[in-house]
Design a protein around this motif. Structure first.
Motif, PDB file in Angstrom:
ATOM      1  N   THR A 218       0.847  -1.191   0.000  1.00 47.35           N
ATOM      2  CA  THR A 218       0.000   0.000   0.000  1.00 47.35           C
ATOM      3  C   THR A 218       0.882   1.240   0.000  1.00 47.35           C
ATOM      4  N   ALA A 219       0.317   2.318  -0.533  1.00 47.95           N
ATOM      5  CA  ALA A 219       1.053   3.575  -0.562  1.00 47.95           C
ATOM      6  C   ALA A 219       0.073   4.719  -0.678  1.00 47.95           C
ATOM      7  N   ASP A 220       0.456   5.908  -0.205  1.00 46.97           N
ATOM      8  CA  ASP A 220      -0.309   7.139  -0.370  1.00 46.97           C
ATOM      9  C   ASP A 220       0.279   7.917  -1.532  1.00 46.97           C
ATOM     10  N   VAL A 221      -0.500   8.048  -2.611  1.00 48.84           N
ATOM     11  CA  VAL A 221      -0.035   8.754  -3.808  1.00 48.84           C
ATOM     12  C   VAL A 221      -0.372  10.230  -3.664  1.00 48.84           C
ATOM     13  N   PRO A 222       0.605  11.123  -3.705  1.00 49.01           N
ATOM     14  CA  PRO A 222       0.333  12.559  -3.540  1.00 49.01           C
ATOM     15  C   PRO A 222      -0.169  13.185  -4.840  1.00 49.01           C
ATOM     16  N   ILE A 223      -1.201  14.041  -4.734  1.00 48.24           N
ATOM     17  CA  ILE A 223      -1.769  14.779  -5.873  1.00 48.24           C
ATOM     18  C   ILE A 223      -1.720  16.267  -5.536  1.00 48.24           C
ATOM     19  N   THR A 224      -1.115  17.075  -6.403  1.00 51.37           N
ATOM     20  CA  THR A 224      -1.015  18.516  -6.181  1.00 51.37           C
ATOM     21  C   THR A 224      -2.083  19.233  -6.999  1.00 51.37           C
ATOM     22  N   ILE A 225      -2.891  20.058  -6.333  1.00 60.47           N
ATOM     23  CA  ILE A 225      -3.969  20.815  -6.996  1.00 60.47           C
ATOM     24  C   ILE A 225      -3.706  22.300  -6.803  1.00 60.47           C
ATOM     25  N   THR A 226      -3.794  23.070  -7.899  1.00 58.36           N
ATOM     26  CA  THR A 226      -3.614  24.516  -7.827  1.00 58.36           C
ATOM     27  C   THR A 226      -4.925  25.213  -8.163  1.00 58.36           C
TER      28      THR A 226
ATOM     29  N   GLN B  21      -5.683  -1.289  -6.415  1.00 58.32           N
ATOM     30  CA  GLN B  21      -6.991  -0.888  -5.902  1.00 58.32           C
ATOM     31  C   GLN B  21      -6.868   0.526  -5.343  1.00 58.32           C
ATOM     32  N   ILE B  22      -7.793   1.410  -5.779  1.00 57.43           N
ATOM     33  CA  ILE B  22      -7.737   2.822  -5.409  1.00 57.43           C
ATOM     34  C   ILE B  22      -8.664   3.072  -4.236  1.00 57.43           C
ATOM     35  N   GLY B  23      -8.193   3.847  -3.286  1.00 57.19           N
ATOM     36  CA  GLY B  23      -8.997   4.188  -2.129  1.00 57.19           C
ATOM     37  C   GLY B  23     -10.075   5.202  -2.451  1.00 57.19           C
ATOM     38  N   GLU B  24     -10.850   5.586  -1.460  1.00 57.53           N
ATOM     39  CA  GLU B  24     -11.931   6.548  -1.634  1.00 57.53           C
ATOM     40  C   GLU B  24     -11.378   7.904  -2.064  1.00 57.53           C
ATOM     41  N   PRO B  25     -12.145   8.658  -2.936  1.00 62.95           N
ATOM     42  CA  PRO B  25     -11.671   9.993  -3.335  1.00 62.95           C
ATOM     43  C   PRO B  25     -11.495  10.901  -2.126  1.00 62.95           C
ATOM     44  N   ALA B  26     -10.556  11.813  -2.275  1.00 62.45           N
ATOM     45  CA  ALA B  26     -10.291  12.774  -1.200  1.00 62.45           C
ATOM     46  C   ALA B  26     -10.982  14.093  -1.518  1.00 62.45           C
TER      47      ALA B  26
ATOM     48  N   ASP C  27      -5.119   6.702  -1.403  1.00 57.87           N
ATOM     49  CA  ASP C  27      -4.587   5.389  -1.066  1.00 57.87           C
ATOM     50  C   ASP C  27      -4.588   4.479  -2.286  1.00 57.87           C
ATOM     51  N   VAL C  28      -3.420   3.814  -2.504  1.00 59.09           N
ATOM     52  CA  VAL C  28      -3.281   2.858  -3.603  1.00 59.09           C
ATOM     53  C   VAL C  28      -2.776   1.552  -3.019  1.00 59.09           C
ATOM     54  N   GLU C  29      -3.470   0.445  -3.277  1.00 60.96           N
ATOM     55  CA  GLU C  29      -3.075  -0.876  -2.787  1.00 60.96           C
ATOM     56  C   GLU C  29      -2.673  -1.743  -3.968  1.00 60.96           C
ATOM     57  N   ALA C  30      -1.438  -2.255  -3.907  1.00 62.75           N
ATOM     58  CA  ALA C  30      -0.923  -3.062  -5.007  1.00 62.75           C
ATOM     59  C   ALA C  30      -1.508  -4.456  -4.965  1.00 62.75           C
ATOM     60  N   VAL C  31      -1.869  -4.941  -6.137  1.00 67.21           N
ATOM     61  CA  VAL C  31      -2.398  -6.294  -6.259  1.00 67.21           C
ATOM     62  C   VAL C  31      -1.401  -7.201  -6.958  1.00 67.21           C
TER      63      VAL C  31
ATOM     64  N   ASN D 124       2.357  -7.110  -9.799  1.00 65.66           N
ATOM     65  CA  ASN D 124       3.388  -6.308 -10.444  1.00 65.66           C
ATOM     66  C   ASN D 124       2.914  -5.832 -11.808  1.00 65.66           C
ATOM     67  N   GLY D 125       3.440  -4.673 -12.228  1.00 63.47           N
ATOM     68  CA  GLY D 125       3.158  -4.185 -13.560  1.00 63.47           C
ATOM     69  C   GLY D 125       3.150  -2.668 -13.622  1.00 63.47           C
ATOM     70  N   ALA D 126       2.863  -2.169 -14.835  1.00 66.94           N
ATOM     71  CA  ALA D 126       2.783  -0.725 -15.058  1.00 66.94           C
ATOM     72  C   ALA D 126       1.343  -0.366 -15.371  1.00 66.94           C
ATOM     73  N   VAL D 127       0.825   0.673 -14.724  1.00 67.96           N
ATOM     74  CA  VAL D 127      -0.547   1.144 -14.946  1.00 67.96           C
ATOM     75  C   VAL D 127      -0.519   2.649 -15.197  1.00 67.96           C
ATOM     76  N   THR D 128      -1.633   3.164 -15.702  1.00 66.05           N
ATOM     77  CA  THR D 128      -1.798   4.608 -15.882  1.00 66.05           C
ATOM     78  C   THR D 128      -2.876   5.084 -14.922  1.00 66.05           C
ATOM     79  N   LEU D 129      -2.494   5.993 -14.051  1.00 65.80           N
ATOM     80  CA  LEU D 129      -3.452   6.580 -13.132  1.00 65.80           C
ATOM     81  C   LEU D 129      -4.056   7.828 -13.758  1.00 65.80           C
ATOM     82  N   THR D 130      -5.374   7.952 -13.721  1.00 62.44           N
ATOM     83  CA  THR D 130      -6.075   9.130 -14.240  1.00 62.44           C
ATOM     84  C   THR D 130      -6.671   9.880 -13.063  1.00 62.44           C
ATOM     85  N   THR D 131      -6.240  11.130 -12.908  1.00 59.49           N
ATOM     86  CA  THR D 131      -6.714  11.964 -11.802  1.00 59.49           C
ATOM     87  C   THR D 131      -7.749  12.952 -12.328  1.00 59.49           C
ATOM     88  N   THR D 132      -8.908  12.963 -11.695  1.00 57.45           N
ATOM     89  CA  THR D 132     -10.001  13.840 -12.105  1.00 57.45           C
ATOM     90  C   THR D 132     -10.437  14.700 -10.925  1.00 57.45           C
ATOM     91  N   LEU D 133     -10.607  16.001 -11.199  1.00 56.07           N
ATOM     92  CA  LEU D 133     -11.137  16.913 -10.194  1.00 56.07           C
ATOM     93  C   LEU D 133     -12.615  17.135 -10.470  1.00 56.07           C
TER      94      LEU D 133
END
Length: 793
Positions: free
Chosen positions: A616-624, A645-650, A665-669, A671-680
């Motif tokens: 598991t890890a906390d992925v930081p997102i910067t919003i301006t 697996q992605i945690g609840e939206p912040a 929150d991101v929980e690894a299931v 190995n591999g490479a994925v693309t994360l899409t961040t939406t506001l």
């Protein structure tokens, strides 16, 4: 025949009329008196119009008094004449003539007023020269005022009360004994004791033609508020004798940046702009709020939004937005409109138009009476109200306000460029002709000028003052017409008595037809014009911009900075733009660019990529946030592969002109490479900014293998340490203790546990024997007999 004459005496009336007119002709013998037979409640045939010709003179009616002429009175007229030729005009004077029979056909009024050829029908009853006794020739381009007056008795009108009504006058300019041109007008003859009257009310449309002018054309908007359309409208609206058909946008001044806080491209400057209510709009809103009083107020759509076009295009969000905006204004202003009214132009009037009005939620339509009367030229004019029953919506009904189209059209000509006195006399003549029609039922006539008319407050005010002065008009309220429509307390019988209102009654699809102006009056048309609805693609674009603006407004702590953009969107949906597709299309483009510019101020700052090496890890997102107000946003992250697996939206609050870091929150299931899409988005999941994609490398097994390697390495270090300690430890060790060999084990296996080469050692001891350690001497071995005795217990 007027309503003061009992309906049971028509024959006696006709006979008496002949005698009275004949007697009048013998006594006064005016040159223009027509035969008595033509004065018996009927109109004499209009004089054939001479061919229109270019004249060297123009005429403008300056004044004509009184508004109502009675026996013993004096008729006075002033006319300004202007020499439009290149030669001087000698011996200029003015001649007055009349037609004694009253007018009973309203079409005659339009025909009479349109004629300009010299009236030479009989000798003049009165002649005048220049008001200032000038006798010099009138030079080219020069103007002069001529006056003429005559006693009422010299006009030859009957003094019987049932012969009251409109009379025709002509004022002919003559130079050197040659008639040049005539100005034709009217006077209303009202003998003492006449009681016939009708009720009249004026419904004044209050709207700015371009509802978004404060945003799209601020200079024109300011000029209109200072001395143009808005200023005139404001001045007329404060009169107590007019009702309002009000666009609620006039009560809702937008908050706009202070002048100079935007650059030349319309983009805001680097400093935070100061917002303030538009001063012109605020002044109008304050004046209207103070003047509303108890008058009737009909609600027009907010910003004149074309609900029919919006419904046809499927732009239901915009349709609802316009309705909600209006409701908010009415609630805030404390005004309860009597009805929600839509206009149906005469040329477009048909059953479909009224059905569409029902479908979009209108409770009332305003349509010319010529489109709902079987015969607009009928001899009796009913009240301007009816009730439409839908042919396709069960229970669907509409109140129908049917303003008189001729009166409304004439009132619309009360502009700075119009001939106010001529228009005033025409309106007085029209209303007097209606009031003198043969009916005993009461009537209420509505006048509603065009919303596009540039009315002159002084000219329109003078006509309204005249309406209040004349004895055949009583001031009424538009609300009383709507009350009659609701209660259907009316009659369609012209001779039903003055206690009942003569109305259009219940209307059905077959009663609705198109009508249009023709030669000064209105006539029924064979086919309705197809309405030029706003373009669907333009409305779709506007709706998309509105959705984005509303999403921004939901996220913003203070959304007043969106007023300009919202007004531009709603203003582009105005019915005013029918037939002009270019303007709303340009406004739609501007609105889209405004929405883009606002959304671009809210951004997700993308990282170059993320690596996850744990479960598991906390992925930081910067919003301006580049807006001038704090915003509350929801940060949602999705993956294109099920490797995480992605945690609840912040949900975070971003300060004005600031930034925050949100974590997801991101929980690894695997190995591999994925693309994360961040939406506001807003808290109710409406998008605020374009999605941002960031690569993520997932290696959750790295953590397990690293731990295993460390454990193995530590184990090896322990073993090596122990082995090393044994090799480098002390050479003197405690002797081993050897016990007797177990006889049972020996018997069972046949093998001894003693090393025969070293009897004093066991095989286990022998394994640890080193050659440099000779071990204990045989003599030193303990004697088995020396073992301690076992405790018998």
């Amino acid at each position: 025949m007027p309503s003061s004459l009992p309906a049971v005496r028509p024959a006696l009336t006709a006979l008496l009329t002949v005698l009275v007119v004949a007697s009048s002709a013998l006594v006064s013998a005016p040159a223009t008196q027509l035969p008595a037979a033509q004065a018996v409640g009927a109109e004499a045939p209009a004089s054939p119009s001479a061919p229109q010709r270019d004249t060297p003179l123009s005429m403008d009616l300056v004044s004509l008094t009184p508004t109502s002429l009675a026996p013993g009175g004096t008729l006075r007229a002033e006319v300004e004449v202007t020499n439009t030729s290149s030669e001087p005009l000698e011996d200029l004077d003015l001649e007055l003539r009349t037609r004694a029979p009253r007018v009973t056909d309203r079409a005659v009024l339009a025909d009479w007023q349109s004629q300009t050829d010299p009236d030479t029908d009989g000798p003049a009853l009165a002649t005048a020269v220049a008001a200032d006794d000038e006798v010099d020739a009138l030079a080219p381009e020069e103007s002069r005022t001529l006056e003429v007056e005559i006693d009422a008795e010299e006009l030859g009108y009957s003094e019987e009360t049932y012969f009251w009504g409109t009379r025709r006058l002509s004022l002919t300019a003559v130079a050197a004994d040659e008639p040049l041109t005539s100005l034709r007008t009217f006077v209303v003859w009202r003998p003492e004791g006449t009681e016939a009257r009708i009720t009249q009310s004026t419904l004044l449309p209050l709207a700015e033609p371009d509802a978004a002018a404060a945003v799209a054309s601020p200079e024109a908007h300011t000029a209109s508020g200072e001395e143009g359309h808005l200023a005139a409208m404001q001045q007329l609206a404060t009169r107590e004798d007019v009702d309002w058909w009000l666009d609620p946008a006039l009560l809702d001044p937008p908050n706009l940046p202070e002048p100079g806080s935007e650059d030349g491209t319309g983009e805001e400057s680097s400093t935070t702009p100061e917002l303030r209510p538009d001063p012109v709009s605020s002044t109008i809103a304050d004046e209207l709020d103070a003047a509303v009083g108890a008058r009737t107020v009909l609600a027009a759509p907010y910003a004149d939004a074309d609900r029919v076009s919006l419904r046809a295009a499927g732009a239901l969000v915009l349709e609802s937005a316009a309705r909600d905006a209006a409701d908010d204004v009415w609630r805030s202003a404390g005004i309860s409109p009597r009805a929600e009214a839509l206009e149906v132009p005469g040329p477009e009037a048909d059953p479909e138009a009224l059905e569409q009005a029902i479908e979009v939620g209108a409770s009332t339509v305003v349509v010319p009476s010529s489109s709902v009367r079987p015969d607009p030229a009928a001899s009796v004019t009913p009240s301007s109200v009816g009730r439409y029953e839908s042919s396709r919506t069960e229970g669907g009904e509409l109140s129908v306000l049917a303003p008189d189209p001729v009166l409304s059209q004439e009132f619309s000509q009360l502009t700075t460029d119009g001939d106010t006195e001529q228009t005033r006399q025409r309106l007085l003549a029209e209303t007097a002709t209606i009031a003198s029609e043969y009916t005993t039922a009461s009537r209420h006539v509505l006048i509603s000028p065009s919303a596009a008319a540039e009315l002159d407050p002084e000219a329109a005010g003078s006509v309204l003052d005249a309406f209040a002065e004349v004895p055949w008009l009583a001031s009424g309220s538009t609300a009383s017409l709507l009350d009659a429509a609701d209660q259907q307390d009316w009659t369609t019988d012209p001779q039903a008595g003055d206690e009942e209102l003569l109305a259009l009654g219940r209307l059905r699809a077959e009663d609705i037809h198109p009508s249009a102006p023709s030669d000064g009056t209105w006539t029924v048309q064979d086919e309705a014009q197809e309405p030029q609805l706003l373009e669907e693609r333009t409305l779709t674009s506007l709706e998309d911009s509105w959705r984005r603006l509303e999403a921004l407004g939901t996220a913003m702590e203070d959304d007043t900075s969106l007023d300009a953009a919202r007004l531009e969107v709603l203003g582009a949906t105005s019915a005013h733009w029918r037939g002009d597709p270019a303007t709303p299309a340009a406004r739609a483009q501007d609105a889209a660019e405004r929405a883009d510019a606002l959304q671009e101020r809210i951004q997700v700052v993308p990282a170059s990529g993320y690596n996850v090496v744990s479960d598991t890890a906390d992925v930081p997102i910067t919003i301006t946030n580049g807006l001038d107000t704090p915003i509350t946003v929801k940060v949602a992250v999705t993956s294109d592969k099920p490797l995480v697996q992605i945690g609840e939206p912040a949900v975070v609050e971003v300060p004005a002109h600031g930034q925050v870091n949100a974590t997801v929150d991101v929980e690894a299931v695997a190995n591999g490479a994925v693309t994360l899409t961040t939406t506001l988005t807003t808290e109710d999941d409406r998008a605020l900014a374009d999605p941002v994609e960031v690569p993520l490398t997932v290696n959750p097994s790295w953590e397990n293998w690293t731990t295993l390697v460390l454990v193995i390495a530590m184990g090896l270090l322990v073993i090596i340490g122990v082995a090393r300690a044994r090799r480098t430890g002390a050479s003197t060790r405690a002797p081993a203790i050897r016990g007797p060999e177990d006889p049972e084990e020996l018997a069972r296996t046949g093998r001894t546990t003693l090393d025969t080469s070293m009897p004093q050692r066991t095989w286990a001891e022998r394994a640890g024997y080193r050659e440099d350690d000779p071990g204990p001497a045989a003599d030193d071995a303990p004697d088995p007999d020396d073992r301690p005795e076992e405790d018998p217990r």
